[in-house]
Motif scaffolding. Structure first.
Motif, short mmCIF file in Angstrom:
data_model
loop_
_atom_site.label_atom_id
_atom_site.label_comp_id
_atom_site.label_asym_id
_atom_site.label_seq_id
_atom_site.Cartn_x
_atom_site.Cartn_y
_atom_site.Cartn_z
N LEU A 1 0.83 -1.20 0.00
CA LEU A 1 0.00 0.00 0.00
C LEU A 1 0.87 1.26 0.00
N LEU A 2 1.89 1.28 0.84
CA LEU A 2 2.77 2.44 0.90
C LEU A 2 3.61 2.57 -0.37
N ASP A 3 4.05 1.43 -0.92
CA ASP A 3 4.80 1.49 -2.18
C ASP A 3 3.93 2.05 -3.30
N SER A 4 2.65 1.68 -3.28
CA SER A 4 1.74 2.18 -4.31
C SER A 4 1.58 3.69 -4.20
N LEU A 5 1.36 4.18 -2.99
CA LEU A 5 1.25 5.62 -2.79
C LEU A 5 2.54 6.32 -3.19
N GLY A 6 3.69 5.74 -2.80
CA GLY A 6 4.97 6.32 -3.18
C GLY A 6 5.14 6.42 -4.68
N LEU A 7 4.62 5.41 -5.40
CA LEU A 7 4.69 5.44 -6.86
C LEU A 7 3.92 6.64 -7.41
N ALA A 8 2.73 6.88 -6.89
CA ALA A 8 1.94 8.03 -7.34
C ALA A 8 2.61 9.35 -7.00
N LEU A 9 3.47 9.33 -5.98
CA LEU A 9 4.15 10.55 -5.55
C LEU A 9 5.50 10.73 -6.22
#
Length: 553
Positions: A38-46
């Protein structure tokens, strides 16, 4: 704040849509359920580095979309406007990232293609992610001075303005010195050149006038002989016009005798009229072509000298007068330059004193603010099981060559984790769990405003429980009043302090494993917190304790 996160085909997540609200949100679940995904996914969007390994097996691409509600006065709007991504007031800011299974990625802002670097810069302004491997935000000493100024509400704008003024006057002085040094080296040349040009006194357009006049006089010299012969043939005496006049007088007596004679007389009269006009024009031409060989010689000499001067000074002949003025101005600058230098040197000294005075006052205020922050941190550390640690704000003077718009200080936050241990930067001393707690304590002490609109703490409660976990939860809850917080936690005390709780769970049909996330109701929250308290088997006692934890809010 982060309002919506849509994840498609990232590792174990097939399709996930999450809605987030203000306050504190807790992400809980069994170890290995997929919280890191979940955090990796958000980091990708950022704007994090795109890794094709994030794409779910047997699909061509993965995508993550993050939507934000950004305050109208946030600094990110200026960057968006400058880069051409400004939206309508009140509209969400949408960042999207697509990663292909065969490599490569695409990014968009509000549906328009964007550079990943821009996404990364904007993401850093919107979300802070704090974890054991985080080396940004509060851990970067380059931002500590601004954090301290914000903490104490110090206004460094005057120092920045005085610094700018000081630098501008210094630059003006350096330029004036260069001009004067150049002028002094060329003084003898300038005096000679100005004297020579002033004596010659060239005028704009003079070359054309001289050239035309010279050409006319030379043409007159070539035409003079032919013109003289023509005038001899038509002038009174034995020339043609005189004889025609004599013939006309004789013809007048006999013209009445015959009609043809009258016609002959009329023709002769017309010839005399044209001949007289030709005679006048010849006289006029003769007068116009009168010249003096001395005048021709003078004009030729000045024309040649004018062109020689132009070649000498590497300008067009018509620019000689302007060039003379420019050289004269340089010469005059030598005479006035020293007085101007004295004035500029006084201005530089005055500006420097004003800057130093303001920057010194700012330094004193920063030292006082540092002591205040140190006291605040001393109260925050013990409840977080960091009672042996010490925090200090270092405010050190910079060498004059390092002064700038931010003042004359270097500011850095340092810690010592054990009694007698030396102080050092946080990142070099603190372990993973300690580091997150230090950051939380510093965030709470600073009560920072105007920074990222969302903060994420990844397992800030690692290795602690009981009263320490409760203290962490209380501080996260307090901090969530000024910014949206999301915390990945295994602590029931922390989860109970949240305004919203999300359960991350992994499921499997025997062949394919999937990670899902859902927001829990109040009843479901009690059951999840009870699981966190008791482990695999949820007891009634755990449920009762979970109820008590939730009732504290």
């Amino acid at each position: 704040m982060l309002t919506h996160l849509a994840i498609r085909d990232v590792v174990l997540i097939e399709a996930l849509d999450l809605e987030f609200g203000a306050g504190l949100g807790a992400l809980t679940g069994e170890t290995g359920a997929g919280k890191s995904i979940l955090l990796d996914s958000l980091g990708l969007a950022l704007g994090a580095r795109a890794d094709s390994g994030l794409v779910r097996h047997n699909v061509p691409q993965a995508s993550v979309t993050a939507s934000f509600d950004v305050p109208p006065d946030h600094a990110v709007h200026a960057i968006l406007a400058e880069e051409g991504f400004a939206g309508e007031p009140g509209e969400p800011l949408i960042l999207k990232r697509i990663v292909k299974a065969d490599g490569g990625s695409r990014a968009t802002i509000n549906g328009m293609p964007a550079a990943v670097g821009l996404i990364r810069d904007i993401g850093a302004m919107l979300v802070e992610i704090h974890g054991q491997h985080d080396e940004r935000g509060l851990l970067n000493p380059r931002g500590h001075r601004a954090l301290l100024d914000n903490f104490a509400r110090l206004d460094a704008a005057m120092v920045a303005r005085l610094w700018q003024e000081y630098r501008e006057v210094e630059a003006e002085l350096a330029g004036a010195r260069d001009l004067l040094e150049t002028a002094l080296r060329d003084r003898e040349y300038l005096e000679h050149a100005v004297g020579e040009l002033r004596k010659f006194a060239p005028e704009p357009g003079e070359e054309e006038i001289l050239a035309e006049r010279r050409a006319l006089m030379m043409k007159s010299a070539r035409l003079a002989e032919d013109l003289h012969k023509i005038r001899d043939l038509v002038e009174p005496g034995e020339a043609g016009l005189s004889k025609l006049r004599q013939a006309a007088r004789l013809l007048e007596r006999i013209a009445p005798e015959h009609a043809v004679l009258a016609e002959a007389l009329a023709a002769l009269d017309r010839a005399l009229i044209e001949g007289s006009l030709a005679e006048e024009k010849l006289e006029e031409a003769a007068r116009a072509m009168v010249y003096s060989p001395a005048d021709l010689d003078d004009d030729e000499t000045r024309l040649f000298d004018l062109r020689a001067l132009a070649r000498k000074y590497r300008v067009q002949p018509d620019q000689l007068a302007e060039h003379a003025d420019a050289l004269a101005a340089q010469l005059e600058a030598i005479e006035t330059g020293e007085n101007r230098l004295v004035g500029l040197e006084r201005r530089v000294e005055t500006c420097r004193k004003s800057y130093v005075q303001a920057a010194t006052a700012l330094s004193a205020a920063r030292r006082a603010a540092g002591a205040q922050l140190d006291r605040a941190m001393a109260g925050e550390l013990p409840p977080l099981k960091l009672d042996a640690a010490r925090f200090r704000t270092v405010v050190e003077p910079l060498a004059e060559g390092q002064w700038g718009a931010g003042g004359m200080d270097r500011v850095e936050f340092e810690i010592a984790t054990n009694p007698g241990a030396p102080f050092a930067p946080l990142i070099k001393i603190a372990s993973g769990g300690e580091l997150s707690r230090f950051i939380l304590a510093l965030k709470v002490a600073l009560a920072e405003q105007g920074g990222a609109v969302s903060m994420i703490f990844d397992e800030i409660d690692r290795g602690v429980g009981g009263a320490v976990a409760s203290a962490i939860g209380e501080r996260l809850h307090r901090l969530s009043r000024v910014a949206q917080l999301l915390v990945v936690t295994h602590s029931p005390q922390v989860a109970a302090r949240a305004d919203h709780q999300f359960l991350i769970a992994k499921t499997s049909d025997g062949t394919v494993a999937r990670t899902g996330v859902r927001q829990l109701s109040q009843v479901e929250r009690r059951e999840e917190i009870a699981r966190m308290l008791s482990g695999a088997e949820v007891t009634d006692e755990a449920r009762s304790q979970a109820t008590r934890l939730l009732e504290r809010l």
